[in-house]
Scaffold this motif. Structure first.
Motif, short mmCIF file in Angstrom:
data_model
loop_
_atom_site.label_atom_id
_atom_site.label_comp_id
_atom_site.label_asym_id
_atom_site.label_seq_id
_atom_site.Cartn_x
_atom_site.Cartn_y
_atom_site.Cartn_z
N ARG A 27 0.85 -1.18 0.00
CA ARG A 27 0.00 0.00 0.00
C ARG A 27 0.88 1.24 0.00
N LEU A 61 -6.92 8.33 -2.87
CA LEU A 61 -7.22 7.84 -1.53
C LEU A 61 -8.62 8.23 -1.07
N LEU A 77 -3.82 5.40 6.75
CA LEU A 77 -3.88 4.29 5.80
C LEU A 77 -2.56 3.54 5.71
N GLU A 98 -8.34 8.59 9.42
CA GLU A 98 -7.75 7.27 9.28
C GLU A 98 -6.31 7.38 8.80
#
Length: 618
Positions: free
Chosen positions: A42, A233, A279, A277
Motif C-alpha cells: 500500500r 485515496l 492508511l 484514518e
C-alpha cells in the motif's frame, strides 16, 4: 524440496521488478516474479513520474500511467497554526509539449496505483506476482542460477522450501534485500543520522483547507508537515510527509495515536484538524548509497537494491524503471542466444554514471530542503562558527525543479556499444567533460541520447499491414492506425528500429542498408527498418503503389515526414543521408552514414558475424 526451471527469476514486485518482468514477457522470455510480502504494498510512496519515464511506459504500451496521473498542484507555505498563505508557487512550471517531446511535464500517480496497472499488463502474458515468496539464497555458475526460495502457504504454519533453477536472476528486492548482499556488492555512501522523515497516507479534514494546493506547515530547518491532496485515496485523502531536525521521529509510524497527535501539533489548528484514518506510514533517515556494479555473472540488481537516496527530486522510482528497461531488452537477446554475454556488461557501464550524477543532484536538493547534515561533517570548515556560510533553507528554492530532473537529457554517450560517425572529435590535450544527466540541447543529437518523437508521418506505400511481415516483426499493438503515425508508436522494446533518412527512395545508401539488413540480420523480428523521406518530394500520391517502389523498399516501411518533425528532431537536412538505429529502450544506438557504421554497431549488440554484413557496403 521441489525444483523447477524458469528462464528469468525476478525477485521483488515493485516498479523495478514489474517493469523488468513486463519487458521480458513482451520479448517472449518466460519470467517468474516473486514478492516476499503477503499482500501487494500500500502507499502513495514515491508518486512523481518524470517525462522520460512516461516515454518508457509509452514504449511498453502502458498508456494508463499517463492517463491516470495528475499534474503537480501549486505549493502553498503556511506558518504553523495558520491557513494564511505566506507564499504560493509552482514546483515545475507547465511546459507545452512539442513534436519531439510529447511528455514534457512531471505528474503524480501513487505507487500502489502504478503497480496495479503494471500487474494488469503483466497478466496478459500469463504472468502473475507470487506473493508471500521470499528469496533465501542462491548460487550460480556458467550454466545458470540455483535459488532457494520459501513460499508462505495460508493453510500451513511453516513455509515451503523450493529450489528454482533459472538462467538469470534480477534482484529488485530493495535496499535490505538478499540479492545485493549475497553478491557482496559495495553499497558506498552516507546516512543523515540527524534528520528524520515520516511518510504516509491519511484521510483528513482540516476546516477551510482547500484541496487545490500542496500545503506545507512549519519551517524546514526545524519541523514541517506537508499535505498533498490525492483523490486516489478518496475525497479526503492526503499524502503527508513529516520532516524534522529537532525531534526524534523514530517509532512514530508504528504508533498511530502518537502519529496523529504529531500531525495535529505540526499543523497547529487544534480541533479544526480531524484525522479520520491512517492508511499507511513509514519512517526513514535520508540515505545516499549506490553499488559499485550492477551485477555479477548471471545475477543483476536494479532500483533500490542498487541505489538509494533521499526522496527529494522525485528520481527514485524513475531511475528504477529505467534500470529495468535498460537491462531487460539486453537480457532477452542474450537469453535467446542472439547476443554475447558481454552485452550485459553495458548495463553497469551505462547506468553507473547516471546514478552517480543522480545521487549528487538529489543530495544537493536535500541540503536545500533541510540544511546541511552535521553528521556528515559539513560544519567542519566553519572555523568554530556554526553560522558561517550557512544557507537558511528556503521552501521555494528547495522545491524548484530544473528540467534536468525531467530525465530527458539522461544519456549513455560514453557506452562502449554506441556508434556515432557525426559526433565532433575531441581536440588533443583538451579534456572532454561528459554529463550523463544533462539537459536537452536544441539542434544536438548524439548516439546515446533519447530518441525524439516525430508525429505526422505518412506512409508512401499504402498497405493494410501495420508492420510488413518481410522482416518477421511481431509487433506490439500500435497505438494509432497506419494512415498517420509517429515514431513513438513505432519504437518498441522487442526490436531495433533502423531509421534511414534519405532524399529519395532510390538513393543507393537506402538500397545497400536494406539489402544488408535483409540478408544478414536473423529474420526473427530483431530489426524494423523504416525509410523516412523529406516532405520536399513531388507528387507524393502519384504511383506510390507501383511495383518499382515496392521493389526499392524491399519490404520496409516508407514514410514521408510531412510536417518535417523527424528531420528537425534528428538534425537532418533534406538532402542529407543518415542512418539512425534506435534501440529497444528508445535510446539512439547509432548515427551513421551507411552500412559500415551500422555493421560496427550491430556487431557490438549481436553475436559476431550475425549482425549486418559489410559485404554490401558501398
Amino acid at each position: 524440496m521441489a525444483a523447477c526451471t524458469t528462464p528469468v527469476l525476478v525477485v521483488g514486485a515493485g516498479p523495478t521488478g514489474l517493469a523488468a518482468a513486463l519487458t521480458l514477457a513482451q520479448n517472449n522470455v518466460p519470467v517468474r516474479i516473486i514478492e516476499k510480502e503477503l499482500q501487494h504494498r500500500r502507499g502513495q510512496r514515491g508518486p512523481g513520474i518524470q517525462p522520460r519515464t512516461f516515454e518508457v511506459f509509452h514504449f511498453l504500451r502502458v498508456p494508463e500511467v499517463n492517463e491516470r496521473s495528475t499534474f503537480i498542484p501549486p505549493l502553498q507555505e503556511h506558518n504553523k497554526g495558520s491557513l494564511d498563505a505566506l507564499k504560493t508557487f509552482v514546483m515545475s512550471p507547465y511546459t507545452e509539449p512539442t513534436p519531439t517531446i510529447p511528455y514534457y511535464n512531471p505528474k503524480l500517480i501513487g505507487q500502489q496505483t502504478l503497480e496495479a496497472i503494471l500487474r494488469k499488463h503483466l497478466a496478459k502474458f500469463d504472468c502473475t506476482v507470487e506473493l508471500g515468496t521470499r528469496l533465501a539464497s542462491f548460487t550460480q555458475d556458467d550454466n545458470g542460477v540455483k535459488a532457494k526460495i520459501f513460499k508462505h502457504r495460508s493453510d500451513q504454519a511453516e513455509e515451503v522450501e523450493e529450489e528454482v533453477e533459472a538462467a538469470y536472476l534480477i534482484g529488485a528486492d530493495g535496499a535490505k534485500g538478499v540479492t545485493r548482499k549475497q553478491l557482496q556488492l559495495t553499497f558506498v555512501g552516507s546516512t543523515w543520522e540527524d534528520a528524520s522523515i515520516v511518510l504516509g497516507d491519511i484521510r483528513l479534514e482540516v476546516k477551510s483547507l482547500d484541496r487545490e494546493h500542496w500545503h506545507h506547515f512549519g519551517t524546514m530547518s526545524k519541523d514541517m508537515v506537508s499535505l498533498r491532496p490525492t483523490n486516489e485515496l478518496g475525497q479526503d485523502g492526503y499524502q503527508f510527509l513529516i520532516g524534522s531536525r529537532v525531534r526524534e521521529l523514530q517509532g512514530l509510524s508504528q504508533d498511530e495515536e502518537a502519529l496523529v497527535n504529531c500531525i495535529k501539533e505540526l499543523i497547529g489548528l487544534g480541533e479544526d484538524v480531524n484525522v479520520k484514518e491512517v492508511l499507511w506510514a513509514s519512517e526513514f533517515r535520508p540515505n545516499m548509497r549506490m553499488v559499485n556494479k550492477f551485477g555479477v555473472g548471471r545475477v543483476f540488481v536494479g532500483g533500490d537494491a542498487a541505489h538509494v537516496h533521499s526522496p527529494t527530486g522525485g528520481q527514485g522510482l524513475n531511475t528504477s524503471v529505467q534500470d529495468a528497461f535498460n537491462l531487460s531488452w539486453k537480457l532477452a537477446l542474450v537469453y535467446k542466444g542472439l547476443s554475447p554475454a558481454s552485452l550485459l556488461d553495458t548495463y553497469t557501464a551505462e547506468r553507473l554514471p547516471v546514478i552517480t550524477e543522480m545521487l549528487g543532484l538529489t543530495t544537493e536538493i536535500l541540503k536545500l530542503t533541510y540544511g546541511e547534515s552535521k553528521t556528515e561533517g559539513s560544519q567542519a570548515s566553519t572555523g568554530g562558527n556554526e553560522n558561517a556560510n550557512k544557507v537558511e533553507p528556503n521552501l521555494e528554492r528547495a522545491k524548484h525543479r530544473g528540467k534536468n530532473m525531467y530525465m530527458l537529457g539522461v544519456n549513455c554517450r560514453t557506452s562502449p556499444i554506441v556508434v556515432d560517425e557525426f559526433a565532433p572529435t575531441s581536440t588533443s590535450g583538451v579534456a572532454v567533460v561528459h554529463n550523463a544527466y544533462g539537459n536537452i540541447q536544441e539542434g544536438v543529437l548524439r548516439a546515446g541520447d533519447r530518441a525524439p518523437d516525430a508525429p505526422g508521418l505518412v506512409p508512401v506505400l499504402k498497405s493494410n499491414r501495420a508492420v510488413p511481415n518481410t522482416w518477421g516483426i511481431s509487433a506490439l499493438p500500435p497505438a494509432e492506425g497506419l494512415e498517420n503515425t509517429r515514431l513513438f508508436d513505432i519504437f518498441a522494446p522487442i526490436y531495433h528500429t533502423v531509421l534511414i533518412f534519405a532524399p529519395a527512395l532510390a538513393d543507393p545508401v537506402v538500397a545497400s542498408v536494406l539489402a544488408a539488413l535483409q540478408q544478414c540480420v536473423p529474420k526473427n523480428g530483431l530489426v524494423r527498418p523504416v525509410v523516412v523521406l523529406p516532405n520536399s518530394l513531388p507528387d507524393l500520391g502519384a504511383g506510390v503503389e507501383g511495383s518499382s517502389v515496392q521493389d526499392q523498399a524491399r519490404g520496409a516501411e516508407v514514410l514521408v515526414d510531412q510536417a518535417g518533425h523527424a528531420y528537425r528532431g534528428y538534425v537532418i537536412e533534406n538532402d542529407e543521408v543518415k542512418v539512425v538505429a534506435v534501440r529497444p529502450d528508445g535510446v539512439v544506438g547509432a548515427i551513421v552514414r551507411g552500412v559500415e557504421g551500422l555493421k560496427r554497431y550491430f556487431d557490438g549488440v549481436f553475436e559476431k558475424g550475425r549482425g549486418v554484413s559489410a559485404g554490401k557496403a558501398l
